[in-house]
Scaffold this active site. Sequence first.
Site, PDB file in Angstrom:
ATOM      1  N   HIS A  79       1.514  12.747  -4.142  1.00 45.56           N
ATOM      2  CA  HIS A  79       1.682  12.248  -2.780  1.00 45.56           C
ATOM      3  C   HIS A  79       0.345  12.387  -2.063  1.00 45.56           C
ATOM      4  CE1 HIS A  79       3.275  11.626   1.256  1.00 45.56           C
ATOM      5  NE2 HIS A  79       4.453  11.311   0.725  1.00 45.56           N
ATOM      6  N   THR A 104       5.763  11.340   9.762  1.00 44.77           N
ATOM      7  CA  THR A 104       5.943  10.858   8.403  1.00 44.77           C
ATOM      8  C   THR A 104       4.623  10.274   7.922  1.00 44.77           C
ATOM      9  OG1 THR A 104       7.353   9.504   6.962  1.00 44.77           O
ATOM     10  CG2 THR A 104       6.678   8.520   9.053  1.00 44.77           C
ATOM     11  N   HIS A 152     -15.077 -40.771   4.431  1.00 45.33           N
ATOM     12  CA  HIS A 152     -14.757 -40.913   3.004  1.00 45.33           C
ATOM     13  C   HIS A 152     -16.020 -40.790   2.154  1.00 45.33           C
ATOM     14  CE1 HIS A 152     -11.001 -42.504   4.671  1.00 45.33           C
ATOM     15  NE2 HIS A 152     -11.771 -43.292   5.401  1.00 45.33           N
ATOM     16  N   GLN A 234       9.891   2.368   9.614  1.00 41.74           N
ATOM     17  CA  GLN A 234       8.928   3.427   9.314  1.00 41.74           C
ATOM     18  C   GLN A 234       7.491   2.933   9.469  1.00 41.74           C
ATOM     19  OE1 GLN A 234       7.690   5.670   5.306  1.00 41.74           O
ATOM     20  NE2 GLN A 234       9.804   6.122   5.891  1.00 41.74           N
ATOM     21  N   SER A 282     -32.779 -23.078 -11.438  1.00 41.20           N
ATOM     22  CA  SER A 282     -32.066 -23.270 -12.698  1.00 41.20           C
ATOM     23  C   SER A 282     -32.868 -22.615 -13.815  1.00 41.20           C
ATOM     24  CB  SER A 282     -31.878 -24.755 -13.001  1.00 41.20           C
ATOM     25  OG  SER A 282     -31.443 -24.956 -14.331  1.00 41.20           O
ATOM     26  N   ARG A 322      11.865   0.047   5.513  1.00 33.04           N
ATOM     27  CA  ARG A 322      10.628   0.032   4.740  1.00 33.04           C
ATOM     28  C   ARG A 322      10.909   0.040   3.250  1.00 33.04           C
ATOM     29  NH1 ARG A 322       5.475   3.328   3.704  1.00 33.04           N
ATOM     30  NH2 ARG A 322       5.215   1.231   2.912  1.00 33.04           N
ATOM     31  N   SER A 327       2.343  -1.057  -0.542  1.00 34.94           N
ATOM     32  CA  SER A 327       1.229  -0.123  -0.540  1.00 34.94           C
ATOM     33  C   SER A 327       0.108  -0.518  -1.488  1.00 34.94           C
ATOM     34  CB  SER A 327       1.728   1.287  -0.888  1.00 34.94           C
ATOM     35  OG  SER A 327       0.660   2.192  -0.943  1.00 34.94           O
TER      36      SER A 327
END
Length: 478
Positions: A79, A104, A152, A234, A282, A322, A327
């Site tokens: 966590h 939280t 065009h 949340q 180039s 949620r 995440s």
Amino acid sequence: MSRCIYESPLSSRYASDQMQYIFSPDKKFSTWRQLWVALARAEMELGLPVTQDQVDELEAHLTDIDYDLAAKKERELRHDVMAHIHTYGALCPNAMPIIHLGATSCYVGDNTDVIIMREGLVIVRNKLVRVLHALTKFADKYKSLPTLGFTHFQAAQLVTVGKRATLWMNELLQDLNEVEYRISSLRLLGCKGTTGTQASFLELFEGNHEKCKELDRRIAREMGFEDTVPVSGQTYSRKVDAAVLATLSGIAQSACKFATDLRLLCHLKEVEEPFEANQIGSSAMPYKRNPMRCERICSLARYVIADAANPAYTSATQWFERTLDDSANKRISVPEAFLAVDAILNIYENVASGLVVHEKVIEKHILEELPFMASENIMMDAVKRGGNRQQLHERIRVHSLEAGRNVKELGLANNLIDLLVADPLFGMSREEMSAHMEPSRYIGRCPEQVTDFLAEYVQPVLDAHQDALADQAAELKV
């Protein structure tokens, strides 16, 4: 940096150090700590058992982050937020018991994301202003220089080089308005709890609803925001991420349009991007001057436009209060959109500040097409001299076909004027015909449109953002 592991080209090749810092671990985790300080301070001021000594201890360790310990804790706890709480607490043992009180994970995660996006948008805004400044000088310098207009990608009525630049600028102004709106409308999540009900804080404040609301307000003020979102689950609504990336996608679209036009003009040898003295166009053909910077703009723009779909899908598929399938996607899609747009604007400013205009080539192309464009004016002049409009129209049509055949099939010069001079139905000398071959007669209000646009729409923006113009342009890495 190990050469044995992947590194993002956005970091190693394209984006500025300034933007990279905004999305760096130091910025992210020091902002987490600022939010924990703001939470502790507000809780103390609203009567919870948090002391000034604890707040001071937290403030003293905002930036000394032990990343090795954090990584060890995350492997142990699985966590990231709890890992950093323990890492912070190791430095702040007195304050450890109250870190993250009532909150939280999204308190630090989501609020930090909003803060970082707002700071990233400020960088983007400033770079947009600098691109506009570079194009302003270009548009004003060439506001009266006639050039072929294209519809065009076929030759159409004349415009001016400066007027065409205002088309690029007008889109950038739209993008700037979008960025300004996003900056002004972003709100913190605040302290909303696990399902957005603030239940944990209502418990801490013993049922005092006003203190729950005041907690949000105080944290918002400390972090530089006027307010927090009014309601949430949340997380803050993922539509916020989708809207921000849509704005970045808009910038990418505008830049790609500019770069594509430049690539076509480079092919025509009319206008080219800067080409340095020792630059190689180039590896196989030494004479080439490939528009590699504009090609890079288009390449990165394509990535941003596609990337903007990520938060849109994320927003559409969030469940109830949620889910966590946002995440991993957010960690990649949001930062990389900002880094790519940062790179795009760095290149855009570089190109816009050094555009090379080849006036003789432009004039040559105009003269190849101008006889066709002048034919209507010649017809009107001949009518004024007593000619029949319908007969004259038919003769011009026939002569135009012959002149077109000479150009396309035989590779000869456009001889329409010679054919019209030789036709007695027109009764006009070569000098009289040639009077209709002055390009400036066919650019309409282009110079005036440029002048008005710059004065009324662009200069007020530049005046309002003088600080952005004082910044030094980012150096291109490659």
